[in-house]
Design an enzyme around this catalytic site. Structure first.
Site, PDB file in Angstrom:
ATOM      1  N   TYR A   1       0.835  -1.202   0.000  1.00  0.00           N
ATOM      2  CA  TYR A   1       0.000   0.000   0.000  1.00  0.00           C
ATOM      3  C   TYR A   1       0.867   1.248   0.000  1.00  0.00           C
ATOM      4  O   TYR A   1       2.088   1.181   0.171  1.00  0.00           O
ATOM      5  CB  TYR A   1      -0.965  -0.007   1.195  1.00  0.00           C
ATOM      6  CG  TYR A   1      -0.333   0.355   2.533  1.00  0.00           C
ATOM      7  CD1 TYR A   1       0.488  -0.545   3.209  1.00  0.00           C
ATOM      8  CD2 TYR A   1      -0.541   1.608   3.110  1.00  0.00           C
ATOM      9  CE1 TYR A   1       1.054  -0.212   4.432  1.00  0.00           C
ATOM     10  CE2 TYR A   1       0.020   1.947   4.330  1.00  0.00           C
ATOM     11  CZ  TYR A   1       0.823   1.039   4.989  1.00  0.00           C
ATOM     12  OH  TYR A   1       1.389   1.376   6.188  1.00  0.00           O
TER      13      TYR A   1
ATOM     14  N   LYS B   1       6.333  -1.793   2.065  1.00  0.00           N
ATOM     15  CA  LYS B   1       5.135  -1.166   2.640  1.00  0.00           C
ATOM     16  C   LYS B   1       3.989  -2.164   2.492  1.00  0.00           C
ATOM     17  O   LYS B   1       3.124  -2.048   1.617  1.00  0.00           O
ATOM     18  CB  LYS B   1       4.843   0.184   1.973  1.00  0.00           C
ATOM     19  CG  LYS B   1       3.976   1.076   2.856  1.00  0.00           C
ATOM     20  CD  LYS B   1       4.125   2.528   2.497  1.00  0.00           C
ATOM     21  CE  LYS B   1       3.134   3.441   3.199  1.00  0.00           C
ATOM     22  NZ  LYS B   1       3.238   3.502   4.654  1.00  0.00           N
TER      23      LYS B   1
ATOM     24  N   GLU C   1      12.643   2.489  13.812  1.00  0.00           N
ATOM     25  CA  GLU C   1      11.673   3.526  13.452  1.00  0.00           C
ATOM     26  C   GLU C   1      10.574   3.468  14.495  1.00  0.00           C
ATOM     27  O   GLU C   1      10.762   2.873  15.558  1.00  0.00           O
ATOM     28  CB  GLU C   1      11.143   3.276  12.033  1.00  0.00           C
ATOM     29  CG  GLU C   1      10.512   1.914  11.841  1.00  0.00           C
ATOM     30  CD  GLU C   1      10.007   1.653  10.421  1.00  0.00           C
ATOM     31  OE1 GLU C   1       9.845   2.598   9.649  1.00  0.00           O
ATOM     32  OE2 GLU C   1       9.748   0.471  10.114  1.00  0.00           O
TER      33      GLU C   1
ATOM     34  N   LEU D   1      10.978   1.271   7.079  1.00  0.00           N
ATOM     35  CA  LEU D   1      10.356   1.750   5.853  1.00  0.00           C
ATOM     36  C   LEU D   1      10.999   3.109   5.562  1.00  0.00           C
ATOM     37  O   LEU D   1      10.943   4.005   6.411  1.00  0.00           O
ATOM     38  CB  LEU D   1       8.845   1.926   6.024  1.00  0.00           C
ATOM     39  CG  LEU D   1       8.205   2.423   4.740  1.00  0.00           C
ATOM     40  CD1 LEU D   1       8.047   1.287   3.746  1.00  0.00           C
ATOM     41  CD2 LEU D   1       6.877   3.095   4.995  1.00  0.00           C
TER      42      LEU D   1
HETATM   43  N1  PDD Z   1       2.912   5.265   7.576  1.00  0.00           N
HETATM   44  N2  PDD Z   1       7.598   3.845   8.901  1.00  0.00           N
HETATM   45  C1  PDD Z   1       6.418   3.180   8.961  1.00  0.00           C
HETATM   46  C2  PDD Z   1       6.381   1.842   9.609  1.00  0.00           C
HETATM   47  C3  PDD Z   1       5.256   3.765   8.412  1.00  0.00           C
HETATM   48  O1  PDD Z   1       4.099   3.096   8.442  1.00  0.00           O
HETATM   49  C4  PDD Z   1       5.340   5.057   7.823  1.00  0.00           C
HETATM   50  C5  PDD Z   1       4.154   5.730   7.215  1.00  0.00           C
HETATM   51  C6  PDD Z   1       6.589   5.704   7.793  1.00  0.00           C
HETATM   52  C7  PDD Z   1       6.769   7.053   7.165  1.00  0.00           C
HETATM   53  O2  PDD Z   1       6.650   6.997   5.768  1.00  0.00           O
HETATM   54  P1  PDD Z   1       6.162   8.267   4.916  1.00  0.00           P
HETATM   55  O3  PDD Z   1       7.006   9.399   5.319  1.00  0.00           O
HETATM   56  O4  PDD Z   1       6.381   7.853   3.514  1.00  0.00           O
HETATM   57  O5  PDD Z   1       4.703   8.497   5.259  1.00  0.00           O
HETATM   58  C8  PDD Z   1       7.697   5.059   8.338  1.00  0.00           C
HETATM   59  C9  PDD Z   1       1.737   5.693   6.848  1.00  0.00           C
HETATM   60  C10 PDD Z   1       1.506   7.162   6.872  1.00  0.00           C
HETATM   61  C11 PDD Z   1       0.547   4.879   7.289  1.00  0.00           C
HETATM   62  O6  PDD Z   1       0.697   3.662   7.369  1.00  0.00           O
HETATM   63  O7  PDD Z   1      -0.538   5.440   7.495  1.00  0.00           O
END
Ligand code: PDD
Length: 290
Positions: A34, A148, A180, A204
Protein backbone atom coordinates in the site's frame (compact mmCIF):
# COMPACT_ATOMS: atom_id res chain seq x y z
CA UNK A 1 -25.03 10.91 3.62
CA UNK A 2 -23.76 9.57 0.31
CA UNK A 3 -20.70 7.36 0.47
CA UNK A 4 -17.42 8.89 -0.73
CA UNK A 5 -16.17 7.92 -4.19
CA UNK A 6 -13.35 5.40 -4.24
CA UNK A 7 -11.44 3.58 -6.98
CA UNK A 8 -11.87 -0.17 -7.35
CA UNK A 9 -10.23 -2.17 -10.15
CA UNK A 10 -10.31 0.64 -12.70
CA UNK A 11 -13.68 2.17 -11.81
CA UNK A 12 -14.77 5.06 -9.63
CA UNK A 13 -17.44 3.64 -7.30
CA UNK A 14 -19.15 4.76 -4.08
CA UNK A 15 -17.14 3.25 -1.24
CA UNK A 16 -20.13 1.38 0.20
CA UNK A 17 -20.75 -0.42 -3.11
CA UNK A 18 -17.34 -2.07 -3.29
CA UNK A 19 -17.22 -5.72 -2.38
CA UNK A 20 -14.08 -7.82 -2.19
CA UNK A 21 -13.91 -11.62 -2.27
CA UNK A 22 -13.18 -13.28 1.07
CA UNK A 23 -10.63 -15.35 -0.87
CA UNK A 24 -8.71 -12.21 -1.83
CA UNK A 25 -5.13 -12.82 -0.73
CA UNK A 26 -5.09 -9.40 0.89
CA UNK A 27 -7.83 -10.61 3.26
CA UNK A 28 -6.57 -14.17 3.74
CA UNK A 29 -2.79 -13.57 3.95
CA UNK A 30 -2.26 -9.81 4.12
CA UNK A 31 -0.61 -10.46 0.74
CA UNK A 32 -0.51 -6.93 -0.58
CA UNK A 33 1.22 -3.57 -0.48
CA UNK A 34 0.00 0.00 0.00
CA UNK A 35 0.86 3.69 -0.09
CA UNK A 36 -0.43 6.82 1.61
CA UNK A 37 0.08 10.04 -0.38
CA UNK A 38 -0.56 13.38 1.35
CA UNK A 39 -2.50 16.01 -0.61
CA UNK A 40 -2.42 19.72 0.21
CA UNK A 41 -5.19 21.79 -1.41
CA UNK A 42 -5.44 19.31 -4.30
CA UNK A 43 -1.66 19.01 -4.78
CA UNK A 44 -0.03 15.63 -4.10
CA UNK A 45 3.24 15.89 -2.20
CA UNK A 46 5.96 13.80 -3.83
CA UNK A 47 3.50 11.60 -5.72
CA UNK A 48 6.21 10.24 -8.03
CA UNK A 49 8.36 9.13 -5.09
CA UNK A 50 5.37 7.43 -3.44
CA UNK A 51 4.53 5.48 -6.61
CA UNK A 52 8.19 4.59 -7.16
CA UNK A 53 8.23 3.15 -3.63
CA UNK A 54 5.02 1.25 -4.51
CA UNK A 55 6.94 -0.24 -7.45
CA UNK A 56 9.77 -1.29 -5.11
CA UNK A 57 7.25 -2.90 -2.73
CA UNK A 58 5.70 -4.78 -5.71
CA UNK A 59 9.15 -5.98 -6.80
CA UNK A 60 9.97 -7.17 -3.26
CA UNK A 61 6.82 -9.32 -3.07
CA UNK A 62 6.98 -10.47 -6.73
CA UNK A 63 3.72 -8.74 -7.64
CA UNK A 64 3.16 -7.36 -11.14
CA UNK A 65 2.43 -3.65 -10.64
CA UNK A 66 -0.84 -3.10 -12.53
CA UNK A 67 0.03 0.54 -13.37
CA UNK A 68 2.97 2.72 -14.28
CA UNK A 69 3.82 5.71 -12.08
CA UNK A 70 2.21 8.05 -14.64
CA UNK A 71 -0.96 5.96 -14.65
CA UNK A 72 -1.08 5.95 -10.84
CA UNK A 73 -0.74 9.72 -10.82
CA UNK A 74 -3.56 10.07 -13.38
CA UNK A 75 -5.83 7.69 -11.39
CA UNK A 76 -5.09 9.67 -8.22
CA UNK A 77 -5.94 12.93 -9.94
CA UNK A 78 -9.25 11.49 -11.16
CA UNK A 79 -10.11 10.40 -7.63
CA UNK A 80 -9.05 13.77 -6.22
CA UNK A 81 -11.63 15.53 -8.42
CA UNK A 82 -14.17 14.08 -5.98
CA UNK A 83 -12.16 15.07 -2.89
CA UNK A 84 -11.06 18.70 -2.81
CA UNK A 85 -8.86 20.22 -0.13
CA UNK A 86 -6.37 18.51 2.17
CA UNK A 87 -6.57 14.73 1.81
CA UNK A 88 -4.68 11.49 2.20
CA UNK A 89 -4.91 9.08 -0.72
CA UNK A 90 -4.72 5.44 0.35
CA UNK A 91 -3.66 2.99 -2.39
CA UNK A 92 -3.68 -0.77 -1.89
CA UNK A 93 -2.77 -3.55 -4.32
CA UNK A 94 -3.20 -7.19 -3.34
CA UNK A 95 -2.22 -10.33 -5.22
CA UNK A 96 -5.90 -10.89 -6.10
CA UNK A 97 -8.62 -13.45 -5.42
CA UNK A 98 -7.82 -17.07 -6.35
CA UNK A 99 -10.34 -19.95 -6.18
CA UNK A 100 -8.84 -21.60 -3.09
CA UNK A 101 -6.57 -20.83 -0.17
CA UNK A 102 -2.97 -21.86 -0.82
CA UNK A 103 0.18 -20.12 0.43
CA UNK A 104 1.91 -20.61 -2.92
CA UNK A 105 1.59 -17.56 -5.18
CA UNK A 106 -0.92 -18.48 -7.89
CA UNK A 107 0.07 -17.74 -11.49
CA UNK A 108 -1.96 -15.45 -13.74
CA UNK A 109 -4.01 -13.82 -10.98
CA UNK A 110 -5.32 -10.28 -11.53
CA UNK A 111 -4.24 -7.98 -8.67
CA UNK A 112 -6.97 -6.18 -6.73
CA UNK A 113 -6.60 -2.38 -6.82
CA UNK A 114 -8.29 -0.16 -4.27
CA UNK A 115 -7.86 3.59 -3.70
CA UNK A 116 -9.72 5.90 -1.35
CA UNK A 117 -9.34 9.39 0.06
CA UNK A 118 -9.91 10.66 3.56
CA UNK A 119 -9.47 14.17 4.94
CA UNK A 120 -5.98 14.77 6.29
CA UNK A 121 -5.86 15.18 10.04
CA UNK A 122 -2.77 17.36 10.53
CA UNK A 123 -0.94 17.48 13.86
CA UNK A 124 -2.66 19.93 16.19
CA UNK A 125 -1.11 23.28 17.02
CA UNK A 126 -0.67 22.02 20.56
CA UNK A 127 1.30 19.00 19.29
CA UNK A 128 3.52 21.17 17.11
CA UNK A 129 4.18 23.71 19.87
CA UNK A 130 4.63 21.34 22.82
CA UNK A 131 5.69 18.10 21.19
CA UNK A 132 4.27 14.65 21.85
CA UNK A 133 4.81 11.70 24.19
CA UNK A 134 6.31 8.43 22.96
CA UNK A 135 7.25 5.13 24.53
CA UNK A 136 9.88 2.62 23.47
CA UNK A 137 9.52 -1.08 22.83
CA UNK A 138 11.53 -3.96 21.39
CA UNK A 139 11.09 -4.14 17.62
CA UNK A 140 9.43 -7.55 17.30
CA UNK A 141 8.49 -7.16 13.61
CA UNK A 142 9.91 -9.17 10.71
CA UNK A 143 13.08 -8.40 8.72
CA UNK A 144 11.48 -6.90 5.61
CA UNK A 145 10.26 -3.61 7.06
CA UNK A 146 11.36 -1.84 3.85
CA UNK A 147 8.25 -3.28 2.15
CA UNK A 148 5.14 -1.17 2.64
CA UNK A 149 3.13 -4.32 3.27
CA UNK A 150 -0.53 -4.46 4.24
CA UNK A 151 0.48 -7.17 6.74
CA UNK A 152 0.62 -4.61 9.54
CA UNK A 153 -0.11 -6.76 12.59
CA UNK A 154 3.37 -6.13 14.03
CA UNK A 155 2.92 -2.38 13.57
CA UNK A 156 -0.61 -2.48 14.99
CA UNK A 157 0.58 -4.35 18.10
CA UNK A 158 3.50 -1.94 18.47
CA UNK A 159 1.26 1.12 18.10
CA UNK A 160 -1.13 -0.20 20.73
CA UNK A 161 1.69 -0.24 23.30
CA UNK A 162 1.72 3.59 23.14
CA UNK A 163 -2.04 3.98 22.64
CA UNK A 164 -2.61 2.07 25.88
CA UNK A 165 -0.75 4.76 27.84
CA UNK A 166 -2.09 7.73 25.83
CA UNK A 167 1.19 8.27 23.90
CA UNK A 168 1.42 9.18 20.21
CA UNK A 169 3.96 6.63 19.00
CA UNK A 170 6.03 3.60 19.94
CA UNK A 171 9.71 3.98 19.06
CA UNK A 172 11.19 0.59 18.23
CA UNK A 173 14.59 -0.76 19.30
CA UNK A 174 16.21 -3.75 17.59
CA UNK A 175 19.45 -5.20 18.95
CA UNK A 176 20.25 -2.00 20.82
CA UNK A 177 19.55 0.32 17.87
CA UNK A 178 16.67 2.62 16.95
CA UNK A 179 14.82 1.43 13.84
CA UNK A 180 11.67 3.53 13.45
CA UNK A 181 8.28 3.95 15.11
CA UNK A 182 5.10 1.93 14.46
CA UNK A 183 3.95 4.25 11.65
CA UNK A 184 6.68 6.89 11.35
CA UNK A 185 10.43 7.38 11.04
CA UNK A 186 12.61 8.63 13.90
CA UNK A 187 15.40 11.22 14.01
CA UNK A 188 17.59 12.26 16.95
CA UNK A 189 19.54 15.49 17.48
CA UNK A 190 22.65 15.98 19.61
CA UNK A 191 24.62 19.23 19.75
CA UNK A 192 22.81 20.55 16.68
CA UNK A 193 23.59 17.51 14.50
CA UNK A 194 20.61 15.48 13.27
CA UNK A 195 20.96 11.69 12.88
CA UNK A 196 18.67 9.38 10.92
CA UNK A 197 18.83 5.55 10.98
CA UNK A 198 20.32 3.66 8.01
CA UNK A 199 18.12 3.17 4.96
CA UNK A 200 18.04 -0.63 5.16
CA UNK A 201 15.53 -3.49 5.39
CA UNK A 202 14.80 -2.74 9.06
CA UNK A 203 12.87 0.46 8.34
CA UNK A 204 10.36 1.75 5.85
CA UNK A 205 12.25 4.49 4.04
CA UNK A 206 9.73 7.29 4.48
CA UNK A 207 9.08 9.75 1.69
CA UNK A 208 8.96 12.37 4.46
CA UNK A 209 12.31 11.06 5.84
CA UNK A 210 13.83 11.58 2.38
CA UNK A 211 12.27 15.03 2.12
CA UNK A 212 13.69 16.02 5.53
CA UNK A 213 17.15 14.84 4.43
CA UNK A 214 16.83 17.03 1.32
CA UNK A 215 15.50 20.04 3.25
CA UNK A 216 18.32 19.64 5.80
CA UNK A 217 20.93 19.73 3.07
CA UNK A 218 19.32 22.74 1.32
CA UNK A 219 18.82 24.53 4.68
CA UNK A 220 22.41 23.87 5.85
CA UNK A 221 21.26 21.70 8.75
CA UNK A 222 23.89 19.05 9.61
CA UNK A 223 22.43 15.57 9.15
CA UNK A 224 24.08 12.14 9.31
CA UNK A 225 22.59 8.83 8.24
CA UNK A 226 24.04 6.17 10.58
CA UNK A 227 23.10 3.58 13.21
CA UNK A 228 21.64 5.20 16.36
CA UNK A 229 22.02 3.36 19.66
CA UNK A 230 19.32 3.18 22.30
CA UNK A 231 21.68 5.08 24.63
CA UNK A 232 21.92 7.92 22.07
CA UNK A 233 18.13 8.03 21.81
CA UNK A 234 17.84 8.37 25.58
CA UNK A 235 20.56 11.04 25.78
CA UNK A 236 19.36 13.04 22.74
CA UNK A 237 18.70 16.79 22.94
CA UNK A 238 15.79 16.30 20.53
CA UNK A 239 13.86 13.39 19.05
CA UNK A 240 11.55 13.78 16.02
CA UNK A 241 8.96 11.69 14.24
CA UNK A 242 8.24 12.00 10.53
CA UNK A 243 5.50 10.65 8.28
CA UNK A 244 3.07 11.70 5.59
CA UNK A 245 0.42 12.23 8.26
CA UNK A 246 2.57 13.68 11.06
CA UNK A 247 4.90 15.74 8.82
CA UNK A 248 7.66 16.41 11.37
CA UNK A 249 6.83 16.37 15.07
CA UNK A 250 9.00 16.78 18.17
CA UNK A 251 8.97 14.05 20.81
CA UNK A 252 9.19 15.78 24.19
CA UNK A 253 8.71 12.85 26.54
CA UNK A 254 10.07 9.34 26.11
CA UNK A 255 8.88 6.60 28.46
CA UNK A 256 7.57 9.35 30.75
CA UNK A 257 10.92 11.22 30.95
CA UNK A 258 11.60 14.59 29.28
CA UNK A 259 13.64 14.62 26.06
CA UNK A 260 16.32 17.34 26.41
CA UNK A 261 14.67 20.24 28.22
CA UNK A 262 11.20 18.78 27.55
CA UNK A 263 10.34 21.32 24.84
CA UNK A 264 10.62 21.17 21.02
CA UNK A 265 14.20 22.23 20.28
CA UNK A 266 15.79 24.74 17.93
CA UNK A 267 16.68 22.16 15.28
CA UNK A 268 13.07 20.97 15.24
CA UNK A 269 11.72 24.50 14.85
CA UNK A 270 14.11 25.08 11.93
CA UNK A 271 13.11 21.82 10.22
CA UNK A 272 9.41 22.43 10.85
CA UNK A 273 9.71 25.88 9.28
CA UNK A 274 11.56 24.45 6.25
CA UNK A 275 8.80 21.85 5.86
CA UNK A 276 6.03 24.45 6.06
CA UNK A 277 7.83 26.65 3.49
CA UNK A 278 8.15 23.65 1.20
CA UNK A 279 4.41 22.98 1.54
CA UNK A 280 3.54 26.62 0.89
CA UNK A 281 5.58 26.53 -2.32
CA UNK A 282 3.61 23.48 -3.47
CA UNK A 283 0.42 25.24 -4.38
CA UNK A 284 2.19 27.36 -6.97
CA UNK A 285 3.57 24.25 -8.65
CA UNK A 286 0.36 22.49 -9.73
CA UNK A 287 -1.08 19.03 -9.29
CA UNK A 288 2.05 16.91 -8.68
CA UNK A 289 4.63 18.54 -6.48
CA UNK A 290 8.19 17.47 -5.88
N1 PDD B 1 2.91 5.27 7.58
N2 PDD B 1 7.60 3.84 8.90
C1 PDD B 1 6.42 3.18 8.96
C2 PDD B 1 6.38 1.84 9.61
C3 PDD B 1 5.26 3.76 8.41
O1 PDD B 1 4.10 3.10 8.44
C4 PDD B 1 5.34 5.06 7.82
C5 PDD B 1 4.15 5.73 7.21
C6 PDD B 1 6.59 5.70 7.79
C7 PDD B 1 6.77 7.05 7.16
O2 PDD B 1 6.65 7.00 5.77
P1 PDD B 1 6.16 8.27 4.92
O3 PDD B 1 7.01 9.40 5.32
O4 PDD B 1 6.38 7.85 3.51
O5 PDD B 1 4.70 8.50 5.26
C8 PDD B 1 7.70 5.06 8.34
C9 PDD B 1 1.74 5.69 6.85
C10 PDD B 1 1.51 7.16 6.87
C11 PDD B 1 0.55 4.88 7.29
O6 PDD B 1 0.70 3.66 7.37
O7 PDD B 1 -0.54 5.44 7.50
Amino acid sequence: MTAPIAHFNGKLTPLDQISISPLDRGFIFGDGIYEVVPVYGGTMLRAREHFERLQRSCDEIRLQNPHTTDEWIRLSQELLKHHPGDQSIYIQVTRGAPKTRDHVMPKGLTPTVFMMCYPRVPPTREQVENGVACVTHRDFRWEKCNIKSTSLLGNVLARQVSADVGAVETILIRDGHVTEASASNVFVVKNGVVAAPPQDHLILLGITYELLVRLASEGKVKLEIRPITEAELRAADEVWLSSSTKEVLAVTTLDGKPVGNGKPGGAFRRMHALFQEHKAALKAKGAVAA
